[in-house]
Design an enzyme around this catalytic site. Structure first.
Site, PDB file in Angstrom:
ATOM      1  N   ARG A  99      33.883  37.553  21.160  1.00  0.00           N
ATOM      2  CA  ARG A  99      35.223  37.362  21.731  1.00  0.00           C
ATOM      3  C   ARG A  99      36.092  36.498  20.815  1.00  0.00           C
ATOM      4  O   ARG A  99      37.311  36.518  20.922  1.00  0.00           O
ATOM      5  CB  ARG A  99      35.116  36.702  23.110  1.00  0.00           C
ATOM      6  CG  ARG A  99      34.704  37.663  24.195  1.00  0.00           C
ATOM      7  CD  ARG A  99      35.141  37.108  25.549  1.00  0.00           C
ATOM      8  NE  ARG A  99      33.992  36.829  26.389  1.00  0.00           N
ATOM      9  CZ  ARG A  99      34.061  36.113  27.513  1.00  0.00           C
ATOM     10  NH1 ARG A  99      35.175  35.585  27.919  1.00  0.00           N
ATOM     11  NH2 ARG A  99      32.972  35.918  28.232  1.00  0.00           N
ATOM     12  N   HIS A 133      32.049  43.621  20.940  1.00  0.00           N
ATOM     13  CA  HIS A 133      33.170  43.357  21.852  1.00  0.00           C
ATOM     14  C   HIS A 133      34.411  44.138  21.382  1.00  0.00           C
ATOM     15  O   HIS A 133      35.153  44.680  22.194  1.00  0.00           O
ATOM     16  CB  HIS A 133      33.459  41.861  21.919  1.00  0.00           C
ATOM     17  CG  HIS A 133      34.682  41.550  22.715  1.00  0.00           C
ATOM     18  ND1 HIS A 133      34.778  41.848  24.049  1.00  0.00           N
ATOM     19  CD2 HIS A 133      35.884  41.021  22.360  1.00  0.00           C
ATOM     20  CE1 HIS A 133      35.979  41.493  24.493  1.00  0.00           C
ATOM     21  NE2 HIS A 133      36.657  41.008  23.483  1.00  0.00           N
ATOM     22  N   ASP A 172      40.289  45.621  31.784  1.00  0.00           N
ATOM     23  CA  ASP A 172      41.552  45.170  31.177  1.00  0.00           C
ATOM     24  C   ASP A 172      42.015  46.217  30.175  1.00  0.00           C
ATOM     25  O   ASP A 172      41.290  47.179  29.913  1.00  0.00           O
ATOM     26  CB  ASP A 172      41.414  43.779  30.520  1.00  0.00           C
ATOM     27  CG  ASP A 172      40.393  43.751  29.393  1.00  0.00           C
ATOM     28  OD1 ASP A 172      39.986  44.830  28.914  1.00  0.00           O
ATOM     29  OD2 ASP A 172      40.011  42.650  28.984  1.00  0.00           O
ATOM     30  N   LYS A 195      44.708  42.439  33.569  1.00  0.00           N
ATOM     31  CA  LYS A 195      44.080  41.132  33.755  1.00  0.00           C
ATOM     32  C   LYS A 195      44.866  40.047  33.036  1.00  0.00           C
ATOM     33  O   LYS A 195      45.335  40.254  31.932  1.00  0.00           O
ATOM     34  CB  LYS A 195      42.664  41.216  33.168  1.00  0.00           C
ATOM     35  CG  LYS A 195      41.880  39.943  33.175  1.00  0.00           C
ATOM     36  CD  LYS A 195      40.446  40.160  32.683  1.00  0.00           C
ATOM     37  CE  LYS A 195      40.319  40.193  31.175  1.00  0.00           C
ATOM     38  NZ  LYS A 195      38.922  40.198  30.726  1.00  0.00           N
ATOM     39  N   ARG A 197      44.151  36.206  31.731  1.00  0.00           N
ATOM     40  CA  ARG A 197      43.205  35.101  31.616  1.00  0.00           C
ATOM     41  C   ARG A 197      44.017  33.815  31.481  1.00  0.00           C
ATOM     42  O   ARG A 197      44.987  33.770  30.730  1.00  0.00           O
ATOM     43  CB  ARG A 197      42.296  35.308  30.396  1.00  0.00           C
ATOM     44  CG  ARG A 197      41.083  34.414  30.387  1.00  0.00           C
ATOM     45  CD  ARG A 197      40.155  34.791  29.240  1.00  0.00           C
ATOM     46  NE  ARG A 197      39.327  35.955  29.529  1.00  0.00           N
ATOM     47  CZ  ARG A 197      38.197  35.919  30.224  1.00  0.00           C
ATOM     48  NH1 ARG A 197      37.763  34.774  30.716  1.00  0.00           N
ATOM     49  NH2 ARG A 197      37.501  37.013  30.416  1.00  0.00           N
ATOM     50  N   ASP A 222      32.463  47.944  31.307  1.00  0.00           N
ATOM     51  CA  ASP A 222      32.842  46.815  30.453  1.00  0.00           C
ATOM     52  C   ASP A 222      31.774  46.657  29.377  1.00  0.00           C
ATOM     53  O   ASP A 222      30.664  47.183  29.504  1.00  0.00           O
ATOM     54  CB  ASP A 222      32.973  45.536  31.289  1.00  0.00           C
ATOM     55  CG  ASP A 222      34.011  44.572  30.702  1.00  0.00           C
ATOM     56  OD1 ASP A 222      34.385  44.750  29.530  1.00  0.00           O
ATOM     57  OD2 ASP A 222      34.429  43.642  31.414  1.00  0.00           O
ATOM     58  N   THR A 227      30.265  35.545  33.152  1.00  0.00           N
ATOM     59  CA  THR A 227      30.273  34.799  34.419  1.00  0.00           C
ATOM     60  C   THR A 227      30.360  35.739  35.625  1.00  0.00           C
ATOM     61  O   THR A 227      30.102  35.335  36.748  1.00  0.00           O
ATOM     62  CB  THR A 227      31.498  33.864  34.501  1.00  0.00           C
ATOM     63  OG1 THR A 227      32.678  34.676  34.495  1.00  0.00           O
ATOM     64  CG2 THR A 227      31.541  32.890  33.342  1.00  0.00           C
ATOM     65  N   GLY A 229      33.195  36.952  36.598  1.00  0.00           N
ATOM     66  CA  GLY A 229      34.553  36.806  37.133  1.00  0.00           C
ATOM     67  C   GLY A 229      35.405  38.048  36.908  1.00  0.00           C
ATOM     68  O   GLY A 229      36.114  38.500  37.825  1.00  0.00           O
ATOM     69  N   THR A 230      35.343  38.596  35.713  1.00  0.00           N
ATOM     70  CA  THR A 230      36.172  39.767  35.389  1.00  0.00           C
ATOM     71  C   THR A 230      35.785  40.947  36.272  1.00  0.00           C
ATOM     72  O   THR A 230      36.643  41.634  36.838  1.00  0.00           O
ATOM     73  CB  THR A 230      35.969  40.154  33.910  1.00  0.00           C
ATOM     74  OG1 THR A 230      36.296  39.026  33.103  1.00  0.00           O
ATOM     75  CG2 THR A 230      36.819  41.342  33.514  1.00  0.00           C
TER      76      THR A 230
HETATM   77  C1  R5P Z   1      36.465  40.517  27.887  1.00  0.00           C
HETATM   78  O1  R5P Z   1      37.397  40.860  27.195  1.00  0.00           O
HETATM   79  C2  R5P Z   1      35.194  41.297  28.003  1.00  0.00           C
HETATM   80  O2  R5P Z   1      35.376  42.661  27.786  1.00  0.00           O
HETATM   81  C3  R5P Z   1      34.535  41.065  29.338  1.00  0.00           C
HETATM   82  O3  R5P Z   1      35.414  41.537  30.354  1.00  0.00           O
HETATM   83  C4  R5P Z   1      34.284  39.597  29.560  1.00  0.00           C
HETATM   84  O4  R5P Z   1      33.545  39.099  28.477  1.00  0.00           O
HETATM   85  C5  R5P Z   1      33.512  39.342  30.834  1.00  0.00           C
HETATM   86  O5  R5P Z   1      33.417  37.964  31.028  1.00  0.00           O
HETATM   87  P1  R5P Z   1      33.193  37.328  32.463  1.00  0.00           P
HETATM   88  O6  R5P Z   1      32.039  38.057  33.102  1.00  0.00           O
HETATM   89  O7  R5P Z   1      32.898  35.876  32.184  1.00  0.00           O
HETATM   90  O8  R5P Z   1      34.467  37.464  33.239  1.00  0.00           O
END
Ligand code: R5P
Length: 317
Positions: A99, A133, A172, A195, A197, A222, A227, A229-230
């Site tokens: 990331r 990523h 996203d 999304k 952030r 994804d 975490t 959260g996304t």
């Molecule tokens: C972000 O751009 C990635 O594609 C994932 O959506 C992100 O890494 C997920 O992170 P988390 O589970 O902490 O929200």
């Protein structure tokens, strides 16, 4: 006729089970390599067999503890180089720091590039990975990178639906390509969650869905779940916009902190994830289905060793 002598696979401590499964696919034994830490926290590696002139593959996803596992990989590469391996391929099923791939704020590093530099300087000749990523991370390396994708295998459980009443959703706009590739396999439309952030915080705010999801089941795709959260906020907004059952499919199960509990409570009908990272029993939930990338990586290693096309692997899939 392979251009290189015998193929050898070794593993660090990050995910020995995956390395073992890759070797089972290849029909070879896992190479013997000692990897441990001294009491002073220094890592020690010793390859316990002759690898002079061999085609060596070092399997080490950058799992937690991330920095220890990077260091271990670098030391393994150095040990293999000094043992006169003919070619060294770093097999990194999950590339952490992915990331951090751009300078999007003043005075921040591009750590994905730094890690690439370290791997090269240590002496790797090639890299084999699964779903970066962002695809452009390949360009941080000046050595060949084979980036495999788990999209076809994660799509497989939905193939029998023949696109029926299903929409593939990206978490996203950055995930649009992944959603589109999945939707093309499954013959479905796509939707995109918009999304936002908040600064550098792990917590995020979800706002709207672009696309038609009402009265359809949704498959949220994804690259990783960290975490959770996304994923959960995407599921919530999909429900607000009228989606029915929600399924999730992600390549890398980072699953840090409370993520397993968060996913267990998310109401996801099924949650597909691969084993690019170890997923111990304590992180597994009833809805979770872990799919192995060992055959994919094993086949890619076979092809790299034998000078065959790796891209053709996906034509066949
Ligand atoms: C972000 O751009 C990635 O594609 C994932 O959506 C992100 O890494 C997920 O992170 P988390 O589970 O902490 O929200």
């Amino acid at each position: 006729m392979p251009a290189f002598d015998e193929l050898k696979v070794f593993t660090g401590k990050a995910h020995p089970k995956l390395a073992q499964d890759i070797c089972s696919y290849l029909g070879i034994g896992l190479g013997v390599c000692e990897v441990f830490k001294f009491k002073n926290d220094n890592t020690f590696v010793r390859v316990r067999e002759n690898i002079r002139g061999r085609d060596v593959f070092l399997v080490q996803p950058i799992a937690a503890p991330v920095n220890d596992n990077i260091m271990e990989l670098l030391i393994m590469i150095d040990a293999a180089k000094r043992a006169s391996a003919e070619r060294i391929t770093a097999v990194i099923p999950y590339y952490a720091y992915g990331r951090s791939d751009k300078k999007d704020q003043p005075r921040v590093p591009i750590t994905a590039r730094l890690v690439a530099n370290l791997i090269e300087v240590a002496g790797a000749d090639r890299v084999l990975t699964v779903d970066f990523h962002a695809g452009q991370i390949q360009g941080f390396f000046n050595i060949p990178v084979d980036e495999l994708t788990a999209i076809p295998m994660l799509s497989r459980p939905f193939a029998s639906r023949n696109g029926d009443n299903l929409v593939v959703a990206a978490t996203d706009t950055g995930g649009t390509r992944r959603a589109r590739d999945t939707a093309n396999i499954l013959n479905t439309p796509i939707a995109i969650a918009e999304k936002q952030r908040v600064a550098n915080a792990d917590s995020i705010m979800e706002s709207i869905i672009i696309g038609e999801v009402s009265d359809r089941d949704a498959l949220v795709v994804d690259d990783e779940i960290s975490t959770g959260g996304t994923m959960v906020s995407t599921m919530n907004v999909l429900r607000e916009f009228g989606a029915n059952d929600i399924y999730c499919a992600v390549t890398h199960g980072v699953l840090c902190g409370d993520a397993p509990a968060i996913m267990a409570e998310s109401g996801a009908k099924e949650f597909f994830v691969t084993d690019t990272l170890p997923i111990p029993e304590c992180k597994r939930t009833d809805a979770m289905r872990v799919m192995s990338v060992a055959p994919l990586l094993g086949e890619a290693i076979h092809r790299i060793h034998n000078g065959l096309s790796v891209g053709a692997l996906f034509d066949e899939v």
